[in-house]
Structure formats: structure tokens, C-alpha cells
Design an enzyme around this catalytic site. Structure first.
Site, mmCIF file in Angstrom:
data_model
loop_
_atom_site.group_PDB
_atom_site.id
_atom_site.type_symbol
_atom_site.label_atom_id
_atom_site.label_comp_id
_atom_site.label_asym_id
_atom_site.label_seq_id
_atom_site.Cartn_x
_atom_site.Cartn_y
_atom_site.Cartn_z
ATOM 1 N N ARG A 17 3.845 24.660 -13.321
ATOM 2 C CA ARG A 17 4.067 24.691 -11.880
ATOM 3 C C ARG A 17 5.351 23.994 -11.442
ATOM 4 O O ARG A 17 6.165 24.563 -10.735
ATOM 5 C CB ARG A 17 2.919 23.984 -11.146
ATOM 6 N N THR A 18 5.496 22.731 -11.871
ATOM 7 C CA THR A 18 6.567 21.928 -11.272
ATOM 8 C C THR A 18 7.936 22.503 -11.610
ATOM 9 O O THR A 18 8.803 22.617 -10.744
ATOM 10 C CB THR A 18 6.439 20.465 -11.729
ATOM 11 N N LYS A 44 19.290 16.199 -32.151
ATOM 12 C CA LYS A 44 20.248 15.810 -33.204
ATOM 13 C C LYS A 44 20.517 14.320 -33.145
ATOM 14 O O LYS A 44 21.502 13.836 -33.692
ATOM 15 C CB LYS A 44 21.573 16.546 -32.996
ATOM 16 N N ARG A 99 11.808 15.487 -15.896
ATOM 17 C CA ARG A 99 10.428 15.086 -16.220
ATOM 18 C C ARG A 99 10.437 14.445 -17.597
ATOM 19 O O ARG A 99 11.078 14.946 -18.521
ATOM 20 C CB ARG A 99 9.503 16.301 -16.220
ATOM 21 N N HIS A 121 5.057 10.930 -9.282
ATOM 22 C CA HIS A 121 5.320 12.371 -9.173
ATOM 23 C C HIS A 121 5.483 12.644 -7.681
ATOM 24 O O HIS A 121 4.615 13.223 -7.033
ATOM 25 C CB HIS A 121 4.135 13.131 -9.767
HETATM 26 C C1 NCD Z 1 0.558 17.174 -12.952
HETATM 27 C C2 NCD Z 1 1.561 16.425 -13.794
HETATM 28 O O1 NCD Z 1 2.201 16.985 -14.666
HETATM 29 O O2 NCD Z 1 1.696 15.252 -13.507
HETATM 30 N N1 NCD Z 1 0.771 18.519 -12.862
HETATM 31 C C3 NCD Z 1 1.670 18.969 -11.944
HETATM 32 O O3 NCD Z 1 2.817 18.581 -11.946
HETATM 33 N N2 NCD Z 1 1.212 19.821 -11.022
HETATM 34 C C4 NCD Z 1 -0.827 16.809 -13.227
HETATM 35 C C5 NCD Z 1 -1.369 16.946 -14.613
HETATM 36 O O4 NCD Z 1 -0.665 17.236 -15.565
HETATM 37 O O5 NCD Z 1 -2.572 16.731 -14.733
#
Ligand code: NCD
Length: 294
Positions: free
Chosen positions: A50-51, A78, A100, A128
Site C-alpha cells: 500500500r504505502t 555491495k 521505509r 508512520h
Molecule cells: C503498516 C506498516 O507497514 O507499518 N502497513 C502500512 O503501511 N499500511 C502496518 C503493518 O505492516 O502491519
């Protein structure tokens, strides 16, 4: 110094109001050119459905160009340090890098090596911010702005969840009462109201936010069977009854552990609406950060 978004309290409440106003307009699904000639890099060291796509779609819907660095094929494999990777990407002149990482603090540390905006798309169990913003946006939309004093239970692996930690700050700031519901192993140290059984509080609730068990962050000390967990914490139709409760989940959902199949089909579950709202909120966030840089 470019504007970065590392955690929810990097944005004051007035700025969040302005972001939500833009996001409401972006729900029209149209393409805009606010970020035409801007360049955005996505750098994901952890899995994402999703993100990552939400940020990329948000950037494209504002006319920005998007480059995704495939970490598995990059020079971090590397032996290049993460910070050298970030400095090299930054030297190519992007307007923002969306990051991320499994380790808390990485996006913040990258701000020391980069001139462009850094957007935290999730770091360890720390934060997040855009997920919490889209959750708050979804809640406000559902209650037509009347959210003061509304009660939300965050249910599940709260201790290991960056979604929970960002929401605890943001939702409380906007006047919601946050109640934490989890077994002891998943409960963080908290001054918030907390309990280990959702049945104790369900009659008071306006909103439930169910969370996935963050198995990737467990160190082997967590001993709770999936079956036992689901028996107590899975959000089912039987548990919800006919109560008027908004049901949220950031995804990915563990079906029949976090939320039952049947409940996911129930109109009270707004999991996909969260996803739709997420694109609009991220459009507004990117516009705010990048154009604030001038
Ligand atoms: C979440 C995450 O990656 O922190 N997912 C997201 O970004 N929608 C929650 C999760 O992984 O449970």
C-alpha cells in the site's frame, strides 16, 4: 533546510488542517500539475504494498516524476552504507526521498546526509506519520468533523506497531480518547487507558483500529498462539453485534486473526476507504513539503 516529515508532531495542527483541506479536494481522483518538474525517489528497505504504491500514485497524480530504487539490486548489496546511498541519490537533485526502513531512526538520520525533503514511510516500530494522517482524515470524514471526545480502541500488537505509535500522538492531539487493547506481551508502557479484553470496553467505543501482529519484530520471546490470539482479539460480527462502530485497519490484514472475513465485508469496515484516502492525503503531504522548500 528542506521540510521533512519524520513523525506526526513535525506538523502542527494548523498545517494538518491545511493538508486535509487539500486532501479533500484531491479525493476527486483528478490529475493535477502542482508538482510538475519535481522529482521524487522512493527507497524502500522493507516490504510494502500500500504505502509504496500510494506514494507513487500520489506523486504521479500531482505531475511529479518518480524513480524507485530497487534496493535488492542496489549498491547497498555491495557494501555501500545506507547513508552513502542516500547522499548519492540526493546528489542527483531530487525534491524528496521517501524512505521505509526496518530500523527506527533511519529516516531522521538520513536528513543529515540529504538536502531534499525526507518523508518517513515507516521506520521500525517508531513512526508512520502518513498512515496516522490518513487514519485521522478517514475518522474525521466519517464523523463529519465531530471527533472531540470520540473513543477509539487500538487493538493488537501495539508495542511493535509504528502505526499505533503515530496514531497515539495524533489522535489524542485532535481530541480523541485512545484506549489500548492488547495482551500483556503486545502492550507498551503507557499512561493511556488500557485493558486486555475488548469486551470490557466495546460498549463505549466509536472506533476500533485493528492491527496486524508484527511477527517480523518479535525476538522469539512472544509466546501466544495465533488461535488463542484470534479467539480474544479478532474483530468478528458476533463481537461487533449491531453497534455503530467504525472499523479501521492499516493493512495488511491477517484475515480471521485480526478481522473476520465476514466483518471485512461489513459496511462498518472502511479498510479500503482508508487506502483511497491515503492517496489524497499523501498528495497533500508531498505538495506541502516540496512546495514549502520553495
Ligand atoms: C503498516 C506498516 O507497514 O507499518 N502497513 C502500512 O503501511 N499500511 C502496518 C503493518 O505492516 O502491519
Amino acid at each position: 533546510m528542506s521540510a521533512s516529515l519524520i513523525q506526526t508532531n513535525d506538523l502542527d495542527s494548523q498545517t494538518i488542517e491545511a493538508i486535509f483541506e487539500d486532501a479533500s479536494q484531491y479525493l476527486d481522483g483528478k490529475f493535477y500539475d502542482d508538482l510538475k518538474h519535481k522529482l521524487i525517489i522512493t527507497l524502500f528497505f522493507e516490504n510494502s504494498t500500500r504505502t509504496k504504491s500510494s506514494f507513487e500514485i500520489a506523486a504521479k497524480r500531482l505531475g511529479a516524476s518518480v524513480v524507485h530504487l530497487d534496493v535488492a539490486k542496489s549498491s547497498t548489496k555491495k557494501g555501500e552504507t545506507l547513508f552513502d546511498t542516500a547522499a548519492n541519490l540526493d546528489a542527483m537533485g531530487p525534491d524528496a526521498i521517501i524512505v521505509r526502513h526496518a530500523t527506527s531512526g533511519v529516516p531522521k538520520n538520513i536528513t543529515d546526509f540529504a538536502q531534499c525533503s525526507i518523508v518517513n514511510a515507516g521506520d521500525g516500530n517508531h513512526a508512520h506519520p502518513t498512515q496516522a494522517l490518513l487514519d485521522l482524515f478517514t475518522i474525521r470524514k466519517h464523523f463529519s468533523g465531530n471527533i472531540q471526545g470520540k473513543k477509539i480502541a487500538i487493538v493488537g500488537d501495539i508495542k511493535n506497531s509504528r502505526v499505533a505509535s503515530s496514531n497515539m500522538e495524533l489522535l489524542a492531539r485532535f481530541g480523541l480518547e485512545v484506549i489500548l487493547v492488547a495482551p500483556e506481551v503486545f502492550m507498551p508502557q503507557t499512561s493511556l487507558r488500557s485493558c486486555d479484553d475488548i469486551r470490557e470496553v466495546i460498549d463505549e467505543l466509536d472506533i476500533i483500529m485493528s492491527l496486524r501482529t508484527q511477527t517480523e519484530r518479535h525476538d522469539g520471546s512472544v509466546i501466544i498462539s495465533t488461535e488463542d490470539y484470534a479467539k480474544k482479539y479478532c474483530i468478528t460480527k458476533e463481537l461487533m453485534g449491531d453497534r455503530d462502530i467504525l472499523l479501521l485497519h492499516p493493512g495488511p490484514v491477517h484475515r480471521n486473526i485480526d478481522i473476520s472475513d465476514e466483518m471485512l465485508l461489513d459496511p462498518r469496515a472502511k479498510v479500503l476507504e482508508q487506502v483511497t484516502n491515503g492517496v489524497a492525503v499523501r498528495m497533500a503531504v508531498l505538495k506541502h513539503l516540496i512546495l514549502a522548500n520553495g
